[in-house]
Design a protein around this motif. Structure first.
Motif, PDB file in Angstrom:
ATOM      1  N   PHE A  70     -42.724 -26.171  41.110  1.00 23.11           N
ATOM      2  CA  PHE A  70     -42.897 -25.193  40.037  1.00 23.11           C
ATOM      3  C   PHE A  70     -43.881 -25.795  39.037  1.00 23.11           C
ATOM      4  CE2 PHE A  70     -38.708 -24.763  41.857  1.00 23.11           C
ATOM      5  CZ  PHE A  70     -38.596 -23.397  42.085  1.00 23.11           C
ATOM      6  N   ARG A  71     -44.886 -25.014  38.664  1.00 21.28           N
ATOM      7  CA  ARG A  71     -45.965 -25.578  37.858  1.00 21.28           C
ATOM      8  C   ARG A  71     -46.405 -24.607  36.772  1.00 21.28           C
ATOM      9  NH1 ARG A  71     -51.916 -26.554  38.380  1.00 21.28           N
ATOM     10  NH2 ARG A  71     -52.077 -25.115  40.130  1.00 21.28           N
ATOM     11  N   ILE A  72     -46.704 -25.154  35.604  1.00 18.86           N
ATOM     12  CA  ILE A  72     -47.360 -24.411  34.530  1.00 18.86           C
ATOM     13  C   ILE A  72     -48.633 -25.166  34.162  1.00 18.86           C
ATOM     14  CG2 ILE A  72     -45.876 -25.527  32.821  1.00 18.86           C
ATOM     15  CD1 ILE A  72     -46.329 -23.089  31.022  1.00 18.86           C
ATOM     16  N   PHE A  81     -48.670 -19.650  35.942  1.00 21.62           N
ATOM     17  CA  PHE A  81     -47.425 -20.141  36.511  1.00 21.62           C
ATOM     18  C   PHE A  81     -47.527 -20.115  38.039  1.00 21.62           C
ATOM     19  CE2 PHE A  81     -46.603 -18.423  32.369  1.00 21.62           C
ATOM     20  CZ  PHE A  81     -45.736 -19.336  31.786  1.00 21.62           C
ATOM     21  N   PHE A  82     -47.055 -21.191  38.668  1.00 16.62           N
ATOM     22  CA  PHE A  82     -47.222 -21.344  40.109  1.00 16.62           C
ATOM     23  C   PHE A  82     -45.905 -21.753  40.764  1.00 16.62           C
ATOM     24  CE2 PHE A  82     -51.112 -22.455  37.948  1.00 16.62           C
ATOM     25  CZ  PHE A  82     -52.126 -21.858  38.682  1.00 16.62           C
ATOM     26  N   ILE A  83     -45.676 -21.233  41.962  1.00 12.53           N
ATOM     27  CA  ILE A  83     -44.603 -21.695  42.841  1.00 12.53           C
ATOM     28  C   ILE A  83     -45.261 -22.061  44.169  1.00 12.53           C
ATOM     29  CG2 ILE A  83     -42.464 -21.126  44.043  1.00 12.53           C
ATOM     30  CD1 ILE A  83     -41.904 -19.060  41.894  1.00 12.53           C
ATOM     31  N   GLY A  84     -45.008 -23.275  44.637  1.00  5.91           N
ATOM     32  CA  GLY A  84     -45.614 -23.729  45.878  1.00  5.91           C
ATOM     33  C   GLY A  84     -44.567 -24.230  46.856  1.00  5.91           C
ATOM     34  N   GLY A  85     -44.792 -23.963  48.142  1.00  2.08           N
ATOM     35  CA  GLY A  85     -43.854 -24.397  49.166  1.00  2.08           C
ATOM     36  C   GLY A  85     -44.570 -25.068  50.323  1.00  2.08           C
ATOM     37  N   ARG A  86     -43.910 -26.053  50.914  1.00  2.00           N
ATOM     38  CA  ARG A  86     -44.456 -26.769  52.078  1.00  2.00           C
ATOM     39  C   ARG A  86     -43.339 -27.065  53.063  1.00  2.00           C
ATOM     40  NH1 ARG A  86     -43.697 -31.821  53.188  1.00  2.00           N
ATOM     41  NH2 ARG A  86     -43.170 -32.423  51.028  1.00  2.00           N
ATOM     42  N   CYS A  87     -43.637 -26.902  54.356  1.00  3.15           N
ATOM     43  CA  CYS A  87     -42.681 -27.232  55.404  1.00  3.15           C
ATOM     44  C   CYS A  87     -43.437 -27.916  56.541  1.00  3.15           C
ATOM     45  CB  CYS A  87     -41.971 -25.982  55.917  1.00  3.15           C
ATOM     46  SG  CYS A  87     -40.757 -26.312  57.212  1.00  3.15           S
ATOM     47  N   ASN A  88     -43.024 -29.126  56.902  1.00 11.88           N
ATOM     48  CA  ASN A  88     -43.662 -29.873  57.981  1.00 11.88           C
ATOM     49  C   ASN A  88     -43.101 -29.430  59.330  1.00 11.88           C
ATOM     50  OD1 ASN A  88     -44.820 -31.162  55.854  1.00 11.88           O
ATOM     51  ND2 ASN A  88     -44.078 -33.200  56.362  1.00 11.88           N
ATOM     52  N   ILE A  89     -43.926 -28.791  60.136  1.00 12.42           N
ATOM     53  CA  ILE A  89     -43.511 -28.394  61.472  1.00 12.42           C
ATOM     54  C   ILE A  89     -43.408 -29.626  62.370  1.00 12.42           C
ATOM     55  CG2 ILE A  89     -44.050 -26.964  63.473  1.00 12.42           C
ATOM     56  CD1 ILE A  89     -43.281 -25.448  60.940  1.00 12.42           C
ATOM     57  N   LYS A  90     -44.358 -30.519  62.235  1.00 12.19           N
ATOM     58  CA  LYS A  90     -44.319 -31.830  62.859  1.00 12.19           C
ATOM     59  C   LYS A  90     -45.100 -32.779  61.965  1.00 12.19           C
ATOM     60  CE  LYS A  90     -48.187 -30.845  66.032  1.00 12.19           C
ATOM     61  NZ  LYS A  90     -48.604 -30.897  67.446  1.00 12.19           N
ATOM     62  N   GLU A  91     -45.292 -33.999  62.389  1.00 13.70           N
ATOM     63  CA  GLU A  91     -45.880 -35.006  61.507  1.00 13.70           C
ATOM     64  C   GLU A  91     -47.256 -34.602  60.984  1.00 13.70           C
ATOM     65  OE1 GLU A  91     -46.987 -39.795  61.533  1.00 13.70           O
ATOM     66  OE2 GLU A  91     -46.110 -38.832  63.301  1.00 13.70           O
ATOM     67  N   GLN A  92     -48.046 -33.931  61.799  1.00 15.93           N
ATOM     68  CA  GLN A  92     -49.406 -33.584  61.411  1.00 15.93           C
ATOM     69  C   GLN A  92     -49.570 -32.168  60.884  1.00 15.93           C
ATOM     70  OE1 GLN A  92     -51.145 -34.710  65.287  1.00 15.93           O
ATOM     71  NE2 GLN A  92     -52.470 -36.106  64.154  1.00 15.93           N
ATOM     72  N   LEU A  93     -48.659 -31.263  61.234  1.00 19.20           N
ATOM     73  CA  LEU A  93     -48.830 -29.839  60.941  1.00 19.20           C
ATOM     74  C   LEU A  93     -47.895 -29.379  59.834  1.00 19.20           C
ATOM     75  CD1 LEU A  93     -50.194 -27.141  61.713  1.00 19.20           C
ATOM     76  CD2 LEU A  93     -48.335 -26.805  63.367  1.00 19.20           C
ATOM     77  N   PHE A 114     -48.538  -8.647  31.518  1.00 18.53           N
ATOM     78  CA  PHE A 114     -48.994  -8.944  32.871  1.00 18.53           C
ATOM     79  C   PHE A 114     -50.507  -8.772  32.982  1.00 18.53           C
ATOM     80  CE2 PHE A 114     -50.299  -7.251  37.008  1.00 18.53           C
ATOM     81  CZ  PHE A 114     -49.881  -8.270  37.853  1.00 18.53           C
ATOM     82  N   TYR A 115     -51.173  -9.765  33.606  1.00 19.03           N
ATOM     83  CA  TYR A 115     -52.597  -9.634  33.910  1.00 19.03           C
ATOM     84  C   TYR A 115     -52.849  -9.608  35.414  1.00 19.03           C
ATOM     85  CZ  TYR A 115     -57.479 -10.688  34.658  1.00 19.03           C
ATOM     86  OH  TYR A 115     -58.777 -10.648  35.107  1.00 19.03           O
ATOM     87  N   GLY A 116     -52.258 -10.544  36.160  1.00 13.68           N
ATOM     88  CA  GLY A 116     -52.504 -10.560  37.594  1.00 13.68           C
ATOM     89  C   GLY A 116     -51.606 -11.549  38.308  1.00 13.68           C
ATOM     90  N   MET A 117     -51.552 -11.427  39.626  1.00 12.96           N
ATOM     91  CA  MET A 117     -50.810 -12.374  40.442  1.00 12.96           C
ATOM     92  C   MET A 117     -51.481 -12.493  41.807  1.00 12.96           C
ATOM     93  SD  MET A 117     -47.308 -10.348  41.426  1.00 12.96           S
ATOM     94  CE  MET A 117     -46.678 -11.843  42.228  1.00 12.96           C
ATOM     95  N   GLU A 118     -51.162 -13.578  42.504  1.00  8.28           N
ATOM     96  CA  GLU A 118     -51.779 -13.844  43.798  1.00  8.28           C
ATOM     97  C   GLU A 118     -50.784 -14.577  44.683  1.00  8.28           C
ATOM     98  OE1 GLU A 118     -55.320 -16.773  45.262  1.00  8.28           O
ATOM     99  OE2 GLU A 118     -55.864 -15.280  43.727  1.00  8.28           O
ATOM    100  N   ALA A 119     -50.785 -14.265  45.977  1.00  7.53           N
ATOM    101  CA  ALA A 119     -49.934 -14.945  46.945  1.00  7.53           C
ATOM    102  C   ALA A 119     -50.775 -15.316  48.153  1.00  7.53           C
ATOM    103  CB  ALA A 119     -48.770 -14.049  47.367  1.00  7.53           C
ATOM    104  N   CYS A 120     -50.512 -16.497  48.720  1.00  3.31           N
ATOM    105  CA  CYS A 120     -51.275 -16.939  49.881  1.00  3.31           C
ATOM    106  C   CYS A 120     -50.391 -17.754  50.810  1.00  3.31           C
ATOM    107  CB  CYS A 120     -52.520 -17.727  49.477  1.00  3.31           C
ATOM    108  SG  CYS A 120     -52.175 -19.248  48.573  1.00  3.31           S
ATOM    109  N   VAL A 121     -50.735 -17.748  52.075  1.00  3.56           N
ATOM    110  CA  VAL A 121     -50.057 -18.554  53.087  1.00  3.56           C
ATOM    111  C   VAL A 121     -51.125 -19.316  53.846  1.00  3.56           C
ATOM    112  CG1 VAL A 121     -48.063 -17.043  53.321  1.00  3.56           C
ATOM    113  CG2 VAL A 121     -50.099 -16.645  54.733  1.00  3.56           C
TER     114      VAL A 121
END
Length: 240
Positions: free
Chosen positions: A177-179, A195-207, A227-234
């Motif tokens: 969680f970041r500001i 304001f940011f929410i970030g997620g990470r999941c290691n499928i294997k050691e490299q990926l 409200f001005y804007g928001m963005e989501a990415c994968v």
């Protein structure tokens, strides 16, 4: 013609970066992480838009890091960002000095946009904080390059970042969680945090599987936040 030239220049930078990475022997360097994202966003200026990001993280040695990022957006904007980061180990965590350079070709409005920042930071498993200063200038695509009168500059202002993680950095998954008033491609005025929410999941050691959500209000420190804007990415990350 200038729009096409800008797109070709950014594509050439991406190709050159990938060529350098591919031709470097993995046994002769520290690990490199490449990340690719696809995202969707909405704000009151661009309305709905989509973007594609390619990022590279280079661990040059134990005391120096280099990040580079390139983004193309359907709002007809194209951005390049880089971070140069000397770092120094502490008994707990590490201190670093970050030089941030960002260029955005706002082709839709025929504007060059450039930000440069210098900040001091500290990070450990659960916390990453930064504070520093940045400068911002803009100019028109058609400006006279022999004159400085057509460059718009803003007063030096503050850059800051506060980020918290729910798990240690070496965990299989993590959430943050970041500001902050900046991201890889923009730096806002200090009273305009994001304001940011970030997620990470290691499928294997490299990926890695990656996901981020950002939210930008207007008038935050003017006590009239809307409200001005928001963005989501994968995306995915690959370390080699």
């Amino acid at each position: 013609m200038k729009d096409t030239h800008t797109k070709k220049s950014i594509l050439l930078i991406i190709i050159l970066c990938l060529f350098v990475v591919h031709t470097t022997n993995a046994e002769q360097r520290e690990p490199i992480t490449l990340k690719a994202y696809i995202g969707y966003g909405y704000n009151y200026t661009y309305k709905s838009y989509a973007n594609i990001d390619v990022k590279a993280e280079f661990n040059i040695n134990n005391n120096f890091e280099l990040d580079a990022a390139v983004e193309g957006c359907t709002a007809n904007t194209y951005s390049i960002g880089t971070n140069l980061r000397p770092k120094f180990a502490l008994p707990v965590g590490e201190m670093y000095v970050e030089t941030k350079l960002i260029y955005c070709a706002v082709v839709r409005n025929k504007i060059h946009d450039f930000n440069a920042a210098l900040s001091l930071g500290y990070r450990m498993d659960y916390v990453n904080v930064q504070i520093g200063m940045f400068g911002h200038l803009m100019s028109d695509f058609k400006r006279n390059w022999h004159s400085e009168d057509e460059i718009l500059t803003e007063p030096i202002s503050m850059i800051y970042n506060i980020e918290a993680f729910v798990r240690p950095q070496k965990s299989i998954w993590n959430l943050s969680f970041r500001i902050s008033n900046f991201d890889d491609y923009q730096i806002e005025r200090f009273w305009q945090p994001m304001f940011f929410i970030g997620g990470r999941c290691n499928i294997k050691e490299q990926l890695q599987l990656l996901a981020d959500i950002s939210f930008k209000p207007a008038g935050m420190f003017h006590l009239d936040a809307t409200f001005y804007g928001m963005e989501a990415c994968v995306g995915v990350g690959w370390t080699f």
